[in-house]
Structure formats: C-alpha cells, structure tokens
Design a protein around this motif. Structure first.
Motif, short mmCIF file in Angstrom:
data_model
loop_
_atom_site.label_atom_id
_atom_site.label_comp_id
_atom_site.label_asym_id
_atom_site.label_seq_id
_atom_site.Cartn_x
_atom_site.Cartn_y
_atom_site.Cartn_z
N PHE A 1 57.04 34.87 42.25
CA PHE A 1 56.00 34.18 41.51
C PHE A 1 54.64 34.30 42.19
N ARG A 2 54.62 34.18 43.49
CA ARG A 2 53.36 34.25 44.24
C ARG A 2 52.67 35.61 44.04
N ALA A 3 53.43 36.69 44.07
CA ALA A 3 52.87 38.02 43.86
C ALA A 3 52.36 38.17 42.43
N ALA A 4 53.09 37.62 41.47
CA ALA A 4 52.65 37.66 40.07
C ALA A 4 51.34 36.90 39.90
N MET A 5 51.22 35.75 40.54
CA MET A 5 49.99 34.95 40.43
C MET A 5 48.81 35.64 41.11
N LYS A 6 49.06 36.33 42.20
CA LYS A 6 47.98 37.08 42.86
C LYS A 6 47.44 38.14 41.89
N PHE A 7 48.33 38.85 41.24
CA PHE A 7 47.94 39.86 40.26
C PHE A 7 47.15 39.21 39.11
N ILE A 8 47.67 38.11 38.58
CA ILE A 8 47.00 37.41 37.48
C ILE A 8 45.59 36.99 37.87
N ASN A 9 45.43 36.48 39.07
CA ASN A 9 44.10 36.06 39.53
C ASN A 9 43.15 37.24 39.65
N GLU A 10 43.66 38.38 40.08
CA GLU A 10 42.81 39.57 40.16
C GLU A 10 42.44 40.06 38.76
N VAL A 11 43.36 39.98 37.82
CA VAL A 11 43.06 40.34 36.44
C VAL A 11 42.01 39.38 35.88
N ALA A 12 42.13 38.10 36.19
CA ALA A 12 41.15 37.11 35.71
C ALA A 12 39.76 37.41 36.24
N ASP A 13 39.65 37.78 37.51
CA ASP A 13 38.34 38.14 38.08
C ASP A 13 37.76 39.36 37.37
N LEU A 14 38.59 40.35 37.14
CA LEU A 14 38.16 41.56 36.44
C LEU A 14 37.72 41.24 35.01
N ALA A 15 38.51 40.45 34.31
CA ALA A 15 38.19 40.08 32.93
C ALA A 15 36.88 39.31 32.85
N ASN A 16 36.65 38.42 33.79
CA ASN A 16 35.38 37.69 33.80
C ASN A 16 34.21 38.61 34.09
N ARG A 17 34.41 39.55 34.99
CA ARG A 17 33.35 40.49 35.34
C ARG A 17 32.93 41.33 34.13
N TYR A 18 33.91 41.77 33.33
CA TYR A 18 33.63 42.60 32.16
C TYR A 18 33.51 41.80 30.87
N GLU B 1 37.12 51.35 22.74
CA GLU B 1 37.03 51.98 24.07
C GLU B 1 37.14 50.93 25.17
N ARG B 2 36.60 49.77 24.90
CA ARG B 2 36.59 48.68 25.89
C ARG B 2 38.01 48.29 26.32
N ASP B 3 38.93 48.26 25.38
CA ASP B 3 40.32 47.89 25.72
C ASP B 3 40.96 48.90 26.66
N PHE B 4 40.70 50.17 26.41
CA PHE B 4 41.28 51.21 27.26
C PHE B 4 40.61 51.24 28.62
N LYS B 5 39.32 50.95 28.67
CA LYS B 5 38.63 50.86 29.96
C LYS B 5 39.22 49.72 30.79
N MET B 6 39.48 48.59 30.16
CA MET B 6 40.07 47.46 30.87
C MET B 6 41.48 47.79 31.36
N ALA B 7 42.26 48.47 30.53
CA ALA B 7 43.62 48.85 30.94
C ALA B 7 43.57 49.72 32.19
N LYS B 8 42.65 50.67 32.22
CA LYS B 8 42.51 51.54 33.40
C LYS B 8 42.09 50.74 34.63
N GLU B 9 41.21 49.77 34.44
CA GLU B 9 40.78 48.93 35.56
C GLU B 9 41.92 48.06 36.07
N VAL B 10 42.70 47.51 35.16
CA VAL B 10 43.84 46.68 35.56
C VAL B 10 44.84 47.52 36.35
#
Length: 92
Positions: A35-52, A79-88
């Motif tokens: 769970f801890r590793a999953a939450m770390k990933f989720i938090n990084e995705v959240a930071d990325l999503a907020n940035r974009y 295009e935005r969705d695919f750019k985000m997928a690549k960033e994730v």
C-alpha cells in the motif's frame, strides 16, 4: 483541444506500454509491492496532474492502482491525454 480520430488514437496507443482503450478513455493498471508504494506513486501522479492541470480518474485498492485519462471538455481523447500517459510512465 481537438478530439483525436480513431486512427490517431491507435497510433498513440502503439507508442505507449500497457495502456488500453476503454470507451472514450485510456487506462492502465499497476500493482505495487504494498500500500505504501502504491500511495507514493499516487502522490507523484497527483503532483504531475496538478502541474499540467489535467487530472485522471484514479482508483486504488491496497497495492493496486488504476488510472484513466480522457479530456471531458473535448468529449474524448486528445493529445493531452497521451502526453500525460507518457509522463506518468516516467514516474516508475
């Protein structure tokens, strides 16, 4: 932002690893050590999503995470969705 054609969507999907078309969205699933590793990933995705300023649908159960991207304002994939997928995908 322009909604992509079916041909454009399939072209972009070919450039991604393990992302699948699901309705008018692209989706990918991950499984982490715990769970801890999953939450770390989720938090990084959240930071990325907020940035974009482009936020996925996100689902989590213990060590499993699922993300979906779609551009609701365009009524489908852009295009935005695919750019985000690549960033994730760079997070791992």
């Amino acid at each position: 932002m322009k909604k992509l054609s079916t041909e454009e969507i399939h072209h972009h999907l070919d450039e991604l690893q393990d992302w699948k078309l699901e309705g008018s969205a692209i989706k990918k699933n991950w499984q982490f050590e715990d769970f801890r590793a999953a939450m770390k990933f989720i938090n990084e995705v959240a930071d990325l999503a907020n940035r974009y300023d482009h936020h996925p649908e996100l689902f989590n159960v213990y060590n499993k995470v699922s993300l979906k991207f779609s551009t609701h304002d365009a009524g489908g994939l852009t295009e935005r969705d695919f750019k985000m997928a690549k960033e994730v995908d760079k997070i791992q």
